[in-house]
Design a protein around this motif. Sequence first.
Motif, PDB file in Angstrom:
ATOM      1  N   VAL A  46       0.869  -1.173   0.000  1.00 56.87           N
ATOM      2  CA  VAL A  46       0.000   0.000   0.000  1.00 56.87           C
ATOM      3  C   VAL A  46       0.910   1.228   0.000  1.00 56.87           C
ATOM      4  O   VAL A  46       1.763   1.365   0.870  1.00 56.87           O
ATOM      5  CB  VAL A  46      -0.909   0.021   1.244  1.00 56.87           C
ATOM      6  CG1 VAL A  46      -1.793   1.263   1.240  1.00 56.87           C
ATOM      7  CG2 VAL A  46      -1.748  -1.242   1.307  1.00 56.87           C
ATOM      8  N   PRO A  47       0.767   2.104  -0.975  1.00 53.64           N
ATOM      9  CA  PRO A  47       1.664   3.268  -1.045  1.00 53.64           C
ATOM     10  C   PRO A  47       1.641   4.092   0.231  1.00 53.64           C
ATOM     11  O   PRO A  47       0.577   4.337   0.808  1.00 53.64           O
ATOM     12  CB  PRO A  47       1.115   4.065  -2.234  1.00 53.64           C
ATOM     13  CG  PRO A  47       0.403   3.056  -3.072  1.00 53.64           C
ATOM     14  CD  PRO A  47      -0.178   2.082  -2.097  1.00 53.64           C
ATOM     15  N   ALA A  48       2.817   4.503   0.656  1.00 55.29           N
ATOM     16  CA  ALA A  48       2.918   5.369   1.837  1.00 55.29           C
ATOM     17  C   ALA A  48       2.617   6.802   1.434  1.00 55.29           C
ATOM     18  O   ALA A  48       2.971   7.246   0.347  1.00 55.29           O
ATOM     19  CB  ALA A  48       4.320   5.276   2.441  1.00 55.29           C
ATOM     20  N   LEU A  49       1.941   7.511   2.309  1.00 49.64           N
ATOM     21  CA  LEU A  49       1.617   8.915   2.073  1.00 49.64           C
ATOM     22  C   LEU A  49       2.262   9.724   3.189  1.00 49.64           C
ATOM     23  O   LEU A  49       1.667  10.002   4.218  1.00 49.64           O
ATOM     24  CB  LEU A  49       0.102   9.124   2.051  1.00 49.64           C
ATOM     25  CG  LEU A  49      -0.659   8.349   0.971  1.00 49.64           C
ATOM     26  CD1 LEU A  49      -2.141   8.459   1.203  1.00 49.64           C
ATOM     27  CD2 LEU A  49      -0.299   8.863  -0.416  1.00 49.64           C
ATOM     28  N   GLU A  50       3.506  10.092   2.976  1.00 49.84           N
ATOM     29  CA  GLU A  50       4.266  10.720   4.056  1.00 49.84           C
ATOM     30  C   GLU A  50       3.746  12.096   4.445  1.00 49.84           C
ATOM     31  O   GLU A  50       3.989  12.581   5.537  1.00 49.84           O
ATOM     32  CB  GLU A  50       5.739  10.816   3.638  1.00 49.84           C
ATOM     33  CG  GLU A  50       6.393   9.480   3.311  1.00 49.84           C
ATOM     34  CD  GLU A  50       6.380   8.527   4.486  1.00 49.84           C
ATOM     35  OE1 GLU A  50       6.237   8.971   5.637  1.00 49.84           O
ATOM     36  OE2 GLU A  50       6.517   7.312   4.259  1.00 49.84           O
ATOM     37  N   GLU A  51       3.011  12.713   3.528  1.00 50.57           N
ATOM     38  CA  GLU A  51       2.582  14.090   3.816  1.00 50.57           C
ATOM     39  C   GLU A  51       1.354  14.160   4.691  1.00 50.57           C
ATOM     40  O   GLU A  51       0.923  15.232   5.081  1.00 50.57           O
ATOM     41  CB  GLU A  51       2.307  14.820   2.493  1.00 50.57           C
ATOM     42  CG  GLU A  51       1.051  14.380   1.738  1.00 50.57           C
ATOM     43  CD  GLU A  51       1.247  13.154   0.891  1.00 50.57           C
ATOM     44  OE1 GLU A  51       0.331  12.808   0.124  1.00 50.57           O
ATOM     45  OE2 GLU A  51       2.313  12.527   0.993  1.00 50.57           O
ATOM     46  N   VAL A  52       0.749  13.015   5.008  1.00 51.64           N
ATOM     47  CA  VAL A  52      -0.443  13.024   5.859  1.00 51.64           C
ATOM     48  C   VAL A  52      -0.208  12.143   7.067  1.00 51.64           C
ATOM     49  O   VAL A  52       0.679  11.302   7.099  1.00 51.64           O
ATOM     50  CB  VAL A  52      -1.690  12.544   5.094  1.00 51.64           C
ATOM     51  CG1 VAL A  52      -2.074  13.532   4.010  1.00 51.64           C
ATOM     52  CG2 VAL A  52      -1.464  11.162   4.506  1.00 51.64           C
ATOM     53  N   ASP A  53      -1.000  12.348   8.090  1.00 50.80           N
ATOM     54  CA  ASP A  53      -0.826  11.609   9.340  1.00 50.80           C
ATOM     55  C   ASP A  53      -1.325  10.185   9.220  1.00 50.80           C
ATOM     56  O   ASP A  53      -2.238   9.878   8.465  1.00 50.80           O
ATOM     57  CB  ASP A  53      -1.590  12.312  10.471  1.00 50.80           C
ATOM     58  CG  ASP A  53      -1.005  13.686  10.792  1.00 50.80           C
ATOM     59  OD1 ASP A  53       0.212  13.853  10.568  1.00 50.80           O
ATOM     60  OD2 ASP A  53      -1.756  14.550  11.247  1.00 50.80           O
ATOM     61  N   ALA A  54      -0.725   9.306  10.005  1.00 45.93           N
ATOM     62  CA  ALA A  54      -1.194   7.926  10.085  1.00 45.93           C
ATOM     63  C   ALA A  54      -2.505   7.893  10.843  1.00 45.93           C
ATOM     64  O   ALA A  54      -2.797   8.721  11.680  1.00 45.93           O
ATOM     65  CB  ALA A  54      -0.147   7.056  10.780  1.00 45.93           C
ATOM     66  N   ILE A  55      -3.324   6.866  10.520  1.00 52.39           N
ATOM     67  CA  ILE A  55      -4.628   6.691  11.153  1.00 52.39           C
ATOM     68  C   ILE A  55      -4.561   5.483  12.072  1.00 52.39           C
ATOM     69  O   ILE A  55      -3.918   4.492  11.771  1.00 52.39           O
ATOM     70  CB  ILE A  55      -5.726   6.432  10.080  1.00 52.39           C
ATOM     71  CG1 ILE A  55      -5.713   7.513   9.018  1.00 52.39           C
ATOM     72  CG2 ILE A  55      -7.091   6.317  10.716  1.00 52.39           C
ATOM     73  CD1 ILE A  55      -6.574   7.182   7.833  1.00 52.39           C
ATOM     74  N   GLY A  56      -5.256   5.539  13.151  1.00 56.07           N
ATOM     75  CA  GLY A  56      -5.556   4.342  13.914  1.00 56.07           C
ATOM     76  C   GLY A  56      -4.399   3.712  14.626  1.00 56.07           C
ATOM     77  O   GLY A  56      -4.456   2.540  14.981  1.00 56.07           O
ATOM     78  N   GLY A  57      -3.322   4.417  14.844  1.00 51.55           N
ATOM     79  CA  GLY A  57      -2.257   3.905  15.693  1.00 51.55           C
ATOM     80  C   GLY A  57      -1.395   2.829  15.111  1.00 51.55           C
ATOM     81  O   GLY A  57      -0.473   2.345  15.732  1.00 51.55           O
ATOM     82  N   GLY A  58      -1.681   2.369  13.851  1.00 52.40           N
ATOM     83  CA  GLY A  58      -0.831   1.384  13.195  1.00 52.40           C
ATOM     84  C   GLY A  58      -1.048  -0.024  13.668  1.00 52.40           C
ATOM     85  O   GLY A  58      -1.882  -0.354  14.435  1.00 52.40           O
TER      86      GLY A  58
END
Length: 234
Positions: free
Chosen positions: A222-234
């Motif tokens: 799944v492509p990483a989107l470094e410019e946005v925050d992660a969701i759901g704690g990983g």
Amino acid sequence: MTAPGAPLLIKDDIYEVTSSLLKTGICDDQNFPVLKDSGCVWEVVFDGAEYISIALGEIEYSKLYAELSDKRSYNIRLIDGGLIQLMYRFDGETLLQHRLAFYPSPTLRPFRDDEDAYMTDELYLEIVNRRIVPFPIRFDFDGREGVHVDVEHPRSHLTLGDVKNCRIPVSAPMTPRWFIEFVIRNFYRTPNRDFVGNLPRHRGRFSSTITANEESLIHLSVPALEEVDAIGGG
């Protein structure tokens, strides 16, 4: 009780991609997402989600599809009858599970039901004039304690068809926006329509959950989107 930010973000993401598909004309029926509070667990589901247990039994695909369609157990029905289900469970901000499924129609809707569309709707003709072998596609994530087994049962995986032990590792849980793009880009691309370009922007990403052993196998990333925050704690 006010819902945490992660479930709300996912609910909004589903709402936006559904609205986008409606505007382009590729979606012809929908159940917008609803947020349910089950104690400390928050579920992003849809009206009709209670019928997904049908898919867990050993049932012929055409009958399974007919049951889901008749009970409107889907978020989105596409113009050729393809059904999309998007379901998430959170413990507060932390993603527990998701179930993202695509059920292609085993048969096109009868001509008598859609005579005008067959005769005059260019988009309909572009989509349905294809030879496909229909089988379900499902991206699952399960982060609950004791469920993951390295390689044998990846936390995030792809299942093709009804093969019970088909679990292709996936690098991370998938947002609604990524799943919809996967389906539309790979199964609904036409020479004259850009459905993907009209999808809303990405609203976030989930952190990687793949192990080193799983990453050494053939897997999906799944492509990483470094410019946005992660969701759901990983």
